[in-house]
Design a protein around this motif. Sequence first.
Motif, PDB file in Angstrom:
ATOM      1  N   LYS A  12       0.940  -1.257   0.495  1.00 49.59           N
ATOM      2  CA  LYS A  12      -0.186   0.447  -0.202  1.00 49.59           C
ATOM      3  C   LYS A  12       0.729   1.601   0.014  1.00 49.59           C
ATOM      4  CE  LYS A  12      -3.791  -2.720   2.462  1.00 49.59           C
ATOM      5  NZ  LYS A  12      -4.446  -2.171   3.430  1.00 49.59           N
ATOM      6  N   CYS A  13       0.822   2.180  -1.099  1.00 43.53           N
ATOM      7  CA  CYS A  13       1.150   3.351  -0.954  1.00 43.53           C
ATOM      8  C   CYS A  13       1.000   4.204  -0.286  1.00 43.53           C
ATOM      9  CB  CYS A  13       1.444   4.191  -2.174  1.00 43.53           C
ATOM     10  SG  CYS A  13       1.837   5.457  -2.729  1.00 43.53           S
ATOM     11  N   ASN A  64      -0.142   8.368  -6.949  1.00 44.62           N
ATOM     12  CA  ASN A  64      -0.450   7.469  -5.785  1.00 44.62           C
ATOM     13  C   ASN A  64      -2.045   8.399  -5.103  1.00 44.62           C
ATOM     14  OD1 ASN A  64       0.241   4.310  -5.780  1.00 44.62           O
ATOM     15  ND2 ASN A  64       2.019   6.012  -5.901  1.00 44.62           N
ATOM     16  N   TYR A 110      -4.776   9.169  -7.727  1.00 43.64           N
ATOM     17  CA  TYR A 110      -5.697   8.106  -7.829  1.00 43.64           C
ATOM     18  C   TYR A 110      -6.282   7.620  -6.781  1.00 43.64           C
ATOM     19  CZ  TYR A 110      -6.432   2.817  -9.433  1.00 43.64           C
ATOM     20  OH  TYR A 110      -6.464   1.407  -9.258  1.00 43.64           O
ATOM     21  N   ASP A 111      -5.957   7.478  -5.460  1.00 42.07           N
ATOM     22  CA  ASP A 111      -6.920   6.717  -4.500  1.00 42.07           C
ATOM     23  C   ASP A 111      -7.818   7.148  -4.549  1.00 42.07           C
ATOM     24  OD1 ASP A 111      -5.246   4.872  -4.120  1.00 42.07           O
ATOM     25  OD2 ASP A 111      -3.425   5.417  -2.512  1.00 42.07           O
ATOM     26  N   ASP A 166      10.528  -0.007  -7.474  1.00 41.25           N
ATOM     27  CA  ASP A 166       9.955  -1.232  -6.523  1.00 41.25           C
ATOM     28  C   ASP A 166      11.434  -1.536  -5.730  1.00 41.25           C
ATOM     29  OD1 ASP A 166       7.816  -0.786  -8.859  1.00 41.25           O
ATOM     30  OD2 ASP A 166       8.751  -2.030 -10.039  1.00 41.25           O
ATOM     31  N   VAL A 190       5.753  -1.827  -2.263  1.00 42.12           N
ATOM     32  CA  VAL A 190       4.681  -1.757  -3.055  1.00 42.12           C
ATOM     33  C   VAL A 190       5.160  -1.898  -4.691  1.00 42.12           C
ATOM     34  CG1 VAL A 190       2.883   0.215  -4.616  1.00 42.12           C
ATOM     35  CG2 VAL A 190       3.394  -0.350  -1.814  1.00 42.12           C
ATOM     36  N   GLN A 242       5.104  -0.728  -7.319  1.00 44.12           N
ATOM     37  CA  GLN A 242       4.687   0.590  -8.193  1.00 44.12           C
ATOM     38  C   GLN A 242       5.163   0.613  -9.411  1.00 44.12           C
ATOM     39  OE1 GLN A 242       3.839   2.963  -6.902  1.00 44.12           O
ATOM     40  NE2 GLN A 242       4.168   3.508  -4.503  1.00 44.12           N
ATOM     41  N   ASP A 279       3.892  -1.545 -11.596  1.00 39.70           N
ATOM     42  CA  ASP A 279       2.361  -2.292 -12.425  1.00 39.70           C
ATOM     43  C   ASP A 279       0.891  -1.600 -11.815  1.00 39.70           C
ATOM     44  OD1 ASP A 279       4.214  -4.934 -12.396  1.00 39.70           O
ATOM     45  OD2 ASP A 279       3.627  -5.848 -10.798  1.00 39.70           O
ATOM     46  N   ARG A 280       2.039  -0.513 -10.544  1.00 39.88           N
ATOM     47  CA  ARG A 280       0.605  -0.265  -9.436  1.00 39.88           C
ATOM     48  C   ARG A 280       0.893   0.942 -11.558  1.00 39.88           C
ATOM     49  NH1 ARG A 280      -2.213   1.242  -5.893  1.00 39.88           N
ATOM     50  NH2 ARG A 280      -2.597   3.119  -5.195  1.00 39.88           N
ATOM     51  N   MET A 312      -1.785   0.506 -14.305  1.00 37.86           N
ATOM     52  CA  MET A 312      -2.668   0.037 -13.226  1.00 37.86           C
ATOM     53  C   MET A 312      -3.359   1.689 -13.111  1.00 37.86           C
ATOM     54  SD  MET A 312      -5.112  -1.522  -9.545  1.00 37.86           S
ATOM     55  CE  MET A 312      -3.396   0.010  -8.635  1.00 37.86           C
ATOM     56  N   ILE A 313      -2.736   2.456 -12.697  1.00 41.28           N
ATOM     57  CA  ILE A 313      -2.893   3.817 -12.939  1.00 41.28           C
ATOM     58  C   ILE A 313      -3.295   4.545 -13.938  1.00 41.28           C
ATOM     59  CG2 ILE A 313      -2.984   6.428 -12.150  1.00 41.28           C
ATOM     60  CD1 ILE A 313      -1.479   4.686  -9.902  1.00 41.28           C
TER      61      ILE A 313
END
Length: 364
Positions: free
Chosen positions: A288-289, A308, A311-312, A342, A349, A351, A353-354, A357-358
């Motif tokens: 979790k960022c 991040n 996004y959240d 990473d 996290v 990151q 990959d995140r 997704m973002i």
Amino acid sequence: MIYRTLPHGGEKISVIGFGTSGVGEQGVENVAETVHEALDQGINYFDMAGGHAAIFPGMGEVMKTRRKEAMLQVHFGADYTTGAYGWNLSLDGVKRSIHWQLENLHTDYIDFGFMHCLDEASDLETYIKNGVLQYLLDLKDAGVVRHIGLSTHAPALAEKVLDLHILDMLMFSINPMYDYGQGDYAIGSGNERDHLYRRCEKEGVGISVMKPFNAGQLLDAKKSPFHCALTPAQCIQYALDRPGVLTVMQGAANVKELKENLSYLDADEAARDYSVIGSFTPDETKGKCVYCKHCHPCPAGLDIGLINKYYDLANLGDTLAREHYLTLGKTAGDCISCGHCDQRCPFHVAQSDRMKMIRDYFGK
């Protein structure tokens, strides 16, 4: 000094605050001397829920000439009229205590009127039933209280009060011990605590942090549950990196301790780096960022923490977060998947990959 802005009001609040839990032990003169030094160093936010009645006349001596330089958290429910700390939720008792506190502080207004130390649903029910909450709200309407706050250790109770939509500030206990389920006040799971921080940020409720060192336990390897001593700078940075946090209430007992804690301001990035906690991060918190930016600098120039965060917030329903994201100079779509972030993240996290997704979520 560094300052952050209170969303509900616009006041500039020093990121290092002043908790009075220890300063009153040595008497009125010590309180006045230490508070003068704190103001001289740019601290402008003070919590008045200390363990000794001496903090009030001591602070009052300073406020005679420097009231406009300070913002005070005054607690409705804390009672010092006997000369020692007590807790009283009767309406008459609260009124007597507030009168006593204002008189000793030599002031006729309260910057932040706090619902004091409510940890159980029954505490809140008593507060409402006895008319204490209405009294606090009436004083705000009259201009005596400028902002409403809540002091609690319990995420579930904080969520209940947030549902009332009256809060401007939340005083909450934040440190690695509590967030990772260690200690007497480690109330709520990591997920619950994280959700509370993010909700406060979304709704513009500032957080003032109590117990950042857990009474020094985190600074002593023998006492820490992690068997690793952190520094004041690491603990302060950890708290400041949580969403919604405006100020960390260090509790210096005297000028010497105050200067030691203020060394955070002169500390470089390496001295503030708390990535060592990654070695004892619980499974629940991994991945979790928390926007700490320990993964920076990004070789591609991305502000990974801010990406991040937007996004959240967007996922929580904040429509402005999408607009803010789309105005960034570099977005998740500019990620080159080098893996630098990473490797650096203390919370493990993924990151890279995140970012994909973002990018897919926002379309760029």
